[in-house]
Design a protein around this motif. Sequence first.
Motif, PDB file in Angstrom:
ATOM      1  N   LEU A   1       0.892  -1.231   0.118  1.00 27.41           N
ATOM      2  CA  LEU A   1       0.077   0.125   0.101  1.00 27.41           C
ATOM      3  C   LEU A   1       0.977   1.343  -0.195  1.00 27.41           C
ATOM      4  CD1 LEU A   1      -2.755  -0.937   2.514  1.00 27.41           C
ATOM      5  CD2 LEU A   1      -3.090  -0.888   0.134  1.00 27.41           C
ATOM      6  N   ARG A   2       1.972   1.224   0.533  1.00 22.68           N
ATOM      7  CA  ARG A   2       2.882   2.431   0.963  1.00 22.68           C
ATOM      8  C   ARG A   2       3.415   2.662  -0.709  1.00 22.68           C
ATOM      9  NH1 ARG A   2       7.446   0.527   3.563  1.00 22.68           N
ATOM     10  NH2 ARG A   2       5.768   0.046   5.209  1.00 22.68           N
ATOM     11  N   THR A   3       3.920   1.624  -1.480  1.00 23.69           N
ATOM     12  CA  THR A   3       4.203   1.616  -2.715  1.00 23.69           C
ATOM     13  C   THR A   3       3.291   2.465  -3.500  1.00 23.69           C
ATOM     14  OG1 THR A   3       5.565  -0.122  -2.575  1.00 23.69           O
ATOM     15  CG2 THR A   3       5.253   0.655  -4.493  1.00 23.69           C
ATOM     16  N   LEU A   4       1.963   1.917  -3.632  1.00 25.69           N
ATOM     17  CA  LEU A   4       1.006   2.490  -4.423  1.00 25.69           C
ATOM     18  C   LEU A   4       0.788   4.088  -3.921  1.00 25.69           C
ATOM     19  CD1 LEU A   4      -1.815  -0.374  -4.297  1.00 25.69           C
ATOM     20  CD2 LEU A   4      -0.321   0.114  -6.019  1.00 25.69           C
ATOM     21  N   ILE A   5       0.851   4.478  -2.572  1.00 23.93           N
ATOM     22  CA  ILE A   5       0.627   5.866  -2.194  1.00 23.93           C
ATOM     23  C   ILE A   5       1.697   6.879  -2.983  1.00 23.93           C
ATOM     24  CG2 ILE A   5       0.652   7.390  -0.463  1.00 23.93           C
ATOM     25  CD1 ILE A   5      -1.053   5.107   1.271  1.00 23.93           C
ATOM     26  N   ASP A   6       2.902   6.186  -2.796  1.00 21.66           N
ATOM     27  CA  ASP A   6       4.197   6.732  -3.350  1.00 21.66           C
ATOM     28  C   ASP A   6       3.943   7.052  -4.854  1.00 21.66           C
ATOM     29  OD1 ASP A   6       5.242   7.088  -0.728  1.00 21.66           O
ATOM     30  OD2 ASP A   6       6.547   5.223  -1.220  1.00 21.66           O
ATOM     31  N   LEU A   7       3.434   6.084  -5.448  1.00 25.21           N
ATOM     32  CA  LEU A   7       2.931   6.271  -7.068  1.00 25.21           C
ATOM     33  C   LEU A   7       2.008   7.277  -7.409  1.00 25.21           C
ATOM     34  CD1 LEU A   7       2.914   2.597  -8.206  1.00 25.21           C
ATOM     35  CD2 LEU A   7       4.755   4.280  -8.847  1.00 25.21           C
ATOM     36  N   LEU A   8       0.823   7.273  -6.350  1.00 26.16           N
ATOM     37  CA  LEU A   8      -0.085   8.214  -6.411  1.00 26.16           C
ATOM     38  C   LEU A   8       0.569   9.823  -6.397  1.00 26.16           C
ATOM     39  CD1 LEU A   8      -2.942   6.772  -4.521  1.00 26.16           C
ATOM     40  CD2 LEU A   8      -2.863   7.083  -6.932  1.00 26.16           C
ATOM     41  N   ALA A   9       1.389   9.761  -5.548  1.00 32.30           N
ATOM     42  CA  ALA A   9       2.005  11.171  -5.353  1.00 32.30           C
ATOM     43  C   ALA A   9       2.769  11.603  -6.394  1.00 32.30           C
ATOM     44  CB  ALA A   9       2.913  11.145  -3.846  1.00 32.30           C
ATOM     45  N   GLY A  10       3.311  10.617  -7.298  1.00 33.89           N
ATOM     46  CA  GLY A  10       4.118  11.072  -8.431  1.00 33.89           C
ATOM     47  C   GLY A  10       3.254  11.342  -9.607  1.00 33.89           C
TER      48      GLY A  10
END
Length: 298
Positions: free
Chosen positions: A115-124
């Motif tokens: 989930l953290r990886t997905l959130i980091d992708l959303l931030a970019g």
Amino acid sequence: MEQMGLTTGRNKSKSTVERIMNIIFLICGLAAVICVICMTVYMIISGWPAIQKIGVFEFLFGQVWDPENSEFGIAPMILSSIIATFSAILVALPLGILVAVFLSKLIPGRLSSILRTLIDLLAGIPSVVYGLLGAILIVPLIFELQTSLGLPTSGCLLSAIIILIIMILPTIISVSETAIRAVPQQYEDASLALGSTKLQSIFRATVPAAKSGIVAGMVLGVGRAIGEAMAVIMVAGNAAIMPEFLKPARLLTASIPIEWAYSSGLHREALYGIGLVLFIFIMVINIVLNMVLKKAVN
């Protein structure tokens, strides 16, 4: 003797490297300061003449923006920017903290990592993509609400607030979660030992200890919300009228790209004036938030 000579040589080499690095860091720091000063001077030189011609009061508090009739009042844009930014933060900050607590404390490590990886992708994701999704998904839902209330269907301030919330949430979640994970486990263990439940320990011991990082996430979120233009243009309706949640609105950041291509004369100078007001607006908010951050650290 040879070993002492080698040690002395190594120390001199380290000292030389440190001096060189200090000089490089000093040059970079001075370059950053000079860039900020040059930017400030340029904005003042470009924007202040138009504000003087129009009149400070008329420019800042006028309610009509009509370049064809030489009316340049930006009060609706200022109020729309303030309402949109702080409404988005008001919703995104507590929601982001709750999600950060959930990711860092309440779910298994492997799922949290995914989930953290997905959130980091959303931030970019680029802002234009958020604007496109907002125009396709959010604006039609608002149309239905406007129709049920007998209002004209169009983009509105509420759509802009929703898209800003979605855009700044990943940043707030990511920074807050990192700050919460950095708090030593002993804080929570001590609270549990005193009879607190797990949730009480998290929200009364861990989260307060991570407040400096959480405030830093809020600062980054505010910065992105204030500076956003493209996504807001695509969902807000872009009418320079006094703000209402279900009516079109235009934020300060949207006015410049919308009208720049066909502006000239006093109109072009007025857009520079908007840039100066936006620059001062952002500087003031950053100073205030940095003061809050320093208090949180202390």
